[in-house]
Design a protein around this motif. Sequence first.
Motif, PDB file in Angstrom:
ATOM      1  N   ASP A 117      29.414  53.304  38.845  1.00 56.38           N
ATOM      2  CA  ASP A 117      30.135  52.514  39.847  1.00 56.38           C
ATOM      3  C   ASP A 117      30.509  51.164  39.230  1.00 56.38           C
ATOM      4  N   SER A 174      33.955  46.326  52.555  1.00 53.07           N
ATOM      5  CA  SER A 174      33.645  47.230  51.441  1.00 53.07           C
ATOM      6  C   SER A 174      34.569  46.884  50.285  1.00 53.07           C
ATOM      7  N   GLU A 225      36.191  48.151  46.442  1.00 53.11           N
ATOM      8  CA  GLU A 225      36.457  49.175  45.433  1.00 53.11           C
ATOM      9  C   GLU A 225      37.096  48.495  44.225  1.00 53.11           C
ATOM     10  N   TYR A 247      38.694  49.629  40.445  1.00 50.29           N
ATOM     11  CA  TYR A 247      39.067  50.784  39.640  1.00 50.29           C
ATOM     12  C   TYR A 247      40.132  50.387  38.628  1.00 50.29           C
TER      13      TYR A 247
END
Length: 366
Positions: free
Chosen positions: A86, A348, A350, A352
């Motif tokens: 992660d 949240s 993320e 990437y």
Amino acid sequence: MRLFDKVFGKKEEKTNHEISTYQDFWRWFLTKEKEFYEVVKDRVNIEKDFFEVIAPKLRHINEGYYFLTGMSDDSTAELIITAEGDIKNIVFVEELIDAAPKLENWKFTALKPEMNLDSGISMDGHEFTTENIFFYANEMEGYPDEIDITFVYENLTEKNKNSVVNGVCIFLDNFLGELNFATQIDTFNVIGKNEASEQLVPVTKLKDFLQWREREFTEKYKNVKNFDEEDKFSIFEASLQNGLPLIAAINTSLLEYDSKASYPWISVLKTHYNGENNNGLLEKDDYEKLTDIEEKLIEELKNENGHLYIGRESADNIKETYFASKDFREPSKIFHKIMKDNPEYKMSLEIYKDKYWQSFERYNIN
């Protein structure tokens, strides 16, 4: 060295309020290290007497720690802290291990290291070795810097595909090392030998290939001037499939930047709010609070430090905030702090890799 995985299960009650920093954790670990050493050395009740003891302590620092342990040699126990690939948690693993004390009978390692897998691994009745895994690189038209890999496993069938793909991923995670597997390959897929359309290359050559592509990428962009044009924001309005409105403000001058790949790491912060009385859009109080949060992010993630603010989008009770960065570590830390400082909102994150910002092609106005 035999290692045992530990993946967090249900969340436990947070009763260890004395642990709030890396130093707190290691001070506490020192009071238990002899006891832990015997548990690992004897390989008895490791789950109960080691992992389940340290997990709630570390959870106060970050939710994203996972563990492996075993004997590195006859007199040294090794504790590997992993982020399980992660991206947003990698920096916290690295910082935790950097703060670890030097102990005679312990070795502390950040992220799963590269391992010699000549003998392969066994999973679900399948063997994954350097002899039965191959690869080839795919050229992506219009995306020359993209590293897209097809992995070929000799015995893949439609019936065993899920377990084979999982096995290949675990093999690569250990073969390349966790950090390299998480950061050096942009996209990949796994197929059977009968589906291959290019010449197969033994997986033993994968490390050299990825290092060559990384050197090539670094050389290509080392002298590229950072984006420093004047920001030009455009407002976009649309409707979702459920009929609710969507409003976005996007820096469209950035979308025309010809060296996007030098800012390959995309961060997306999702914030949930209550917009029931405004067709799912922000109402005044939340708008002002979330705007303040966004301004703090822009102030922290500065252009001169390798970050670009792409914009924001709001619809259906969710606001998304977008940044692109040269590296993922600083955004991980700054977003983590923002989320911790604003518990009244469900947030949240993320992070990437998207070298060509394909995530934002829907905003391309050319």
